[in-house]
Design a protein around this motif. Structure first.
Motif, PDB file in Angstrom:
ATOM      1  N   GLU A  50       0.859  -1.182   0.000  1.00 32.62           N
ATOM      2  CA  GLU A  50       0.000   0.000   0.000  1.00 32.62           C
ATOM      3  C   GLU A  50       0.900   1.239   0.000  1.00 32.62           C
ATOM      4  O   GLU A  50       1.954   1.240   0.621  1.00 32.62           O
ATOM      5  CB  GLU A  50      -0.798  -0.040   1.301  1.00 32.62           C
ATOM      6  CG  GLU A  50      -1.979   0.865   1.379  1.00 32.62           C
ATOM      7  CD  GLU A  50      -3.176   0.260   0.662  1.00 32.62           C
ATOM      8  OE1 GLU A  50      -3.763   1.013  -0.121  1.00 32.62           O
ATOM      9  OE2 GLU A  50      -3.507  -0.916   0.868  1.00 32.62           O
ATOM     10  N   GLU A  51       0.468   2.297  -0.660  1.00 28.40           N
ATOM     11  CA  GLU A  51       1.227   3.542  -0.594  1.00 28.40           C
ATOM     12  C   GLU A  51       1.178   4.077   0.840  1.00 28.40           C
ATOM     13  O   GLU A  51       0.118   4.033   1.472  1.00 28.40           O
ATOM     14  CB  GLU A  51       0.614   4.581  -1.538  1.00 28.40           C
ATOM     15  CG  GLU A  51       0.800   4.260  -3.016  1.00 28.40           C
ATOM     16  CD  GLU A  51       2.268   4.094  -3.384  1.00 28.40           C
ATOM     17  OE1 GLU A  51       3.105   4.878  -2.883  1.00 28.40           O
ATOM     18  OE2 GLU A  51       2.578   3.155  -4.146  1.00 28.40           O
ATOM     19  N   PRO A  52       2.316   4.587   1.336  1.00 30.13           N
ATOM     20  CA  PRO A  52       2.305   5.086   2.717  1.00 30.13           C
ATOM     21  C   PRO A  52       1.292   6.218   2.912  1.00 30.13           C
ATOM     22  O   PRO A  52       0.691   6.338   3.974  1.00 30.13           O
ATOM     23  CB  PRO A  52       3.736   5.580   2.941  1.00 30.13           C
ATOM     24  CG  PRO A  52       4.394   5.598   1.612  1.00 30.13           C
ATOM     25  CD  PRO A  52       3.649   4.660   0.726  1.00 30.13           C
ATOM     26  N   GLU A  53       1.087   7.011   1.848  1.00 27.54           N
ATOM     27  CA  GLU A  53       0.126   8.122   1.951  1.00 27.54           C
ATOM     28  C   GLU A  53      -1.272   7.606   2.257  1.00 27.54           C
ATOM     29  O   GLU A  53      -1.962   8.128   3.141  1.00 27.54           O
ATOM     30  CB  GLU A  53       0.080   8.934   0.639  1.00 27.54           C
ATOM     31  CG  GLU A  53       1.299   9.796   0.375  1.00 27.54           C
ATOM     32  CD  GLU A  53       2.461   9.025  -0.257  1.00 27.54           C
ATOM     33  OE1 GLU A  53       2.339   7.783  -0.450  1.00 27.54           O
ATOM     34  OE2 GLU A  53       3.495   9.661  -0.542  1.00 27.54           O
ATOM     35  N   SER A  54      -1.694   6.587   1.517  1.00 35.09           N
ATOM     36  CA  SER A  54      -3.075   6.129   1.719  1.00 35.09           C
ATOM     37  C   SER A  54      -3.208   5.423   3.062  1.00 35.09           C
ATOM     38  O   SER A  54      -4.237   5.511   3.730  1.00 35.09           O
ATOM     39  CB  SER A  54      -3.549   5.256   0.554  1.00 35.09           C
ATOM     40  OG  SER A  54      -2.823   4.068   0.509  1.00 35.09           O
ATOM     41  N   ALA A  55      -2.136   4.716   3.498  1.00 30.08           N
ATOM     42  CA  ALA A  55      -2.190   4.060   4.813  1.00 30.08           C
ATOM     43  C   ALA A  55      -2.326   5.099   5.922  1.00 30.08           C
ATOM     44  O   ALA A  55      -3.095   4.922   6.867  1.00 30.08           O
ATOM     45  CB  ALA A  55      -0.944   3.203   5.012  1.00 30.08           C
ATOM     46  N   LEU A  56      -1.604   6.214   5.790  1.00 27.94           N
ATOM     47  CA  LEU A  56      -1.701   7.264   6.817  1.00 27.94           C
ATOM     48  C   LEU A  56      -3.079   7.911   6.819  1.00 27.94           C
ATOM     49  O   LEU A  56      -3.670   8.136   7.881  1.00 27.94           O
ATOM     50  CB  LEU A  56      -0.629   8.341   6.582  1.00 27.94           C
ATOM     51  CG  LEU A  56       0.792   7.968   7.012  1.00 27.94           C
ATOM     52  CD1 LEU A  56       1.785   9.050   6.579  1.00 27.94           C
ATOM     53  CD2 LEU A  56       0.887   7.752   8.522  1.00 27.94           C
ATOM     54  N   ARG A  57      -3.600   8.177   5.627  1.00 26.47           N
ATOM     55  CA  ARG A  57      -4.937   8.803   5.567  1.00 26.47           C
ATOM     56  C   ARG A  57      -5.983   7.920   6.222  1.00 26.47           C
ATOM     57  O   ARG A  57      -6.882   8.413   6.901  1.00 26.47           O
ATOM     58  CB  ARG A  57      -5.331   9.073   4.112  1.00 26.47           C
ATOM     59  CG  ARG A  57      -4.751  10.372   3.605  1.00 26.47           C
ATOM     60  CD  ARG A  57      -5.435  10.924   2.365  1.00 26.47           C
ATOM     61  NE  ARG A  57      -4.490  11.874   1.776  1.00 26.47           N
ATOM     62  CZ  ARG A  57      -3.639  11.563   0.812  1.00 26.47           C
ATOM     63  NH1 ARG A  57      -3.648  10.355   0.273  1.00 26.47           N
ATOM     64  NH2 ARG A  57      -2.798  12.461   0.367  1.00 26.47           N
ATOM     65  N   LEU A  58      -5.840   6.603   6.019  1.00 25.44           N
ATOM     66  CA  LEU A  58      -6.818   5.679   6.601  1.00 25.44           C
ATOM     67  C   LEU A  58      -6.854   5.733   8.123  1.00 25.44           C
ATOM     68  O   LEU A  58      -7.866   5.420   8.739  1.00 25.44           O
ATOM     69  CB  LEU A  58      -6.493   4.236   6.183  1.00 25.44           C
ATOM     70  CG  LEU A  58      -7.048   3.805   4.841  1.00 25.44           C
ATOM     71  CD1 LEU A  58      -6.360   2.533   4.375  1.00 25.44           C
ATOM     72  CD2 LEU A  58      -8.555   3.576   4.935  1.00 25.44           C
ATOM     73  N   VAL A  59      -5.728   6.097   8.734  1.00 23.46           N
ATOM     74  CA  VAL A  59      -5.711   6.166  10.195  1.00 23.46           C
ATOM     75  C   VAL A  59      -5.859   7.611  10.685  1.00 23.46           C
ATOM     76  O   VAL A  59      -5.603   7.915  11.846  1.00 23.46           O
ATOM     77  CB  VAL A  59      -4.431   5.520  10.791  1.00 23.46           C
ATOM     78  CG1 VAL A  59      -4.369   4.046  10.422  1.00 23.46           C
ATOM     79  CG2 VAL A  59      -3.170   6.250  10.339  1.00 23.46           C
ATOM     80  N   GLY A  60      -6.257   8.475   9.761  1.00 22.02           N
ATOM     81  CA  GLY A  60      -6.590   9.849  10.151  1.00 22.02           C
ATOM     82  C   GLY A  60      -5.394  10.773  10.302  1.00 22.02           C
ATOM     83  O   GLY A  60      -5.482  11.786  11.005  1.00 22.02           O
ATOM     84  N   LEU A  61      -4.265  10.443   9.657  1.00 23.11           N
ATOM     85  CA  LEU A  61      -3.100  11.328   9.729  1.00 23.11           C
ATOM     86  C   LEU A  61      -2.824  11.907   8.341  1.00 23.11           C
ATOM     87  O   LEU A  61      -2.832  11.179   7.342  1.00 23.11           O
ATOM     88  CB  LEU A  61      -1.860  10.571  10.220  1.00 23.11           C
ATOM     89  CG  LEU A  61      -1.922   9.970  11.638  1.00 23.11           C
ATOM     90  CD1 LEU A  61      -0.625   9.225  11.958  1.00 23.11           C
ATOM     91  CD2 LEU A  61      -2.188  11.040  12.696  1.00 23.11           C
TER      92      LEU A  61
END
Ligand code: ADP
Ligand code: MG
Length: 238
Positions: free
Chosen positions: A108-119
């Protein structure tokens, strides 16, 4: 297809039986909630599945995708696709968030993983994973690292995994994301509204699974706080 199969697992620590003949299976791609009062052995079970140091069943078998994994070490299980969010990502202190999220076989792209956890990615990708992050930020990043891996099985132990930092809506989004990416989830929670987002649920009591069914059914049984087939030995009903 059955992804994880726990057959008749028993586990003791310092002579005390924690799990006593526990049997549970998790299908590929399903979100399976595990309900149980404090001290019933949920976190112990998570550590046994992950293969954490010192967590060897006294008896019983653990199969993952048809392979007996009792004797596999934690990193070997990780390589097979089992991933758990830890309370503290202390092992990776000193890495940048971007590097932490792209370790190993991240899908997964790190950007989308961070967005998913609200960051917000732009605010976090170049930060270091260290004490300059708050406890809540570290837990969210830890959860993002599990999402980034897109594991075959994600173990989310609510108090430890960072999902307690998220709103119910956010957790449901995370679960939907894992499900749509093909991950199965073992979701350890005490919140009915989160268990309700699972495909199935099981209740643990007396060191074994006493009930498996729809989350609604299992949560109702759990709430009534009546053990269905508890032998009483290690039941910690409050
Ligand atoms: P849960 O996650 O369901 O609250 P745990 O798996 O953390 O429960 O613990 C189950 C039981 O095992 C508890 O009674 C706990 O005190 C005991 N236990 C867990 N780990 C150890 C240990 N290392 N030494 C002694 N007792 C332990
Ligand atoms: Mg626990």
């Amino acid at each position: 297809m059955t992804l994880l199969e726990l057959c008749d697992i028993s586990y003791s620590v310092t002579g005390r039986k924690i799990l006593a003949g526990l049997t549970l299976s998790i299908e590929a791609g399903e979100v399976h909630a595990l309900l149980g009062t404090n001290g019933t052995g949920k976190s112990t079970l998570a550590s046994l599945i992950m293969g954490c140091h010192g967590y060897l069943p006294v008896s019983g078998e653990i199969f993952f995708a048809g392979t007996l994994i009792n004797d596999l070490k934690i990193h070997e299980r990780a390589r097979l696709g089992i991933s758990m969010a830890w309370q503290e990502p202390a092992r990776f202190e000193g890495l940048r968030v971007r590097d932490y999220l792209t370790l190993g076989t991240a899908a997964e792209e790190p950007e989308s993983a961070l967005r998913l956890v609200g960051l917000e990615p732009s605010r976090y990708l170049d930060r270091m994973v260290d004490r300059s992050l708050s406890g809540g930020e570290r837990k969210r990043i830890e959860l993002a690292s599990v999402l980034a891996l897109r594991p075959k099985l994600a173990i989310l132990d609510e108090p430890d995994s960072g999902i307690d930092m998220l709103s119910t809506d956010d957790i449901i989004r995370v679960l939907d994301h894992l499900r749509s990416g093909g991950s199965a989830v073992l979701l350890i929670t005490h919140r009915d509204e989160i268990a309700a987002a699972a495909d199935r649920a099981s209740q643990i009591c007396g060191g074994r699974i006493v009930c498996t069914g729809s989350p609604g059914e299992v949560a109702a049984g759990f709430k009534s706080r009546k053990c269905i087939s508890c032998d009483g030995e290690v039941c910690s009903d409050e």
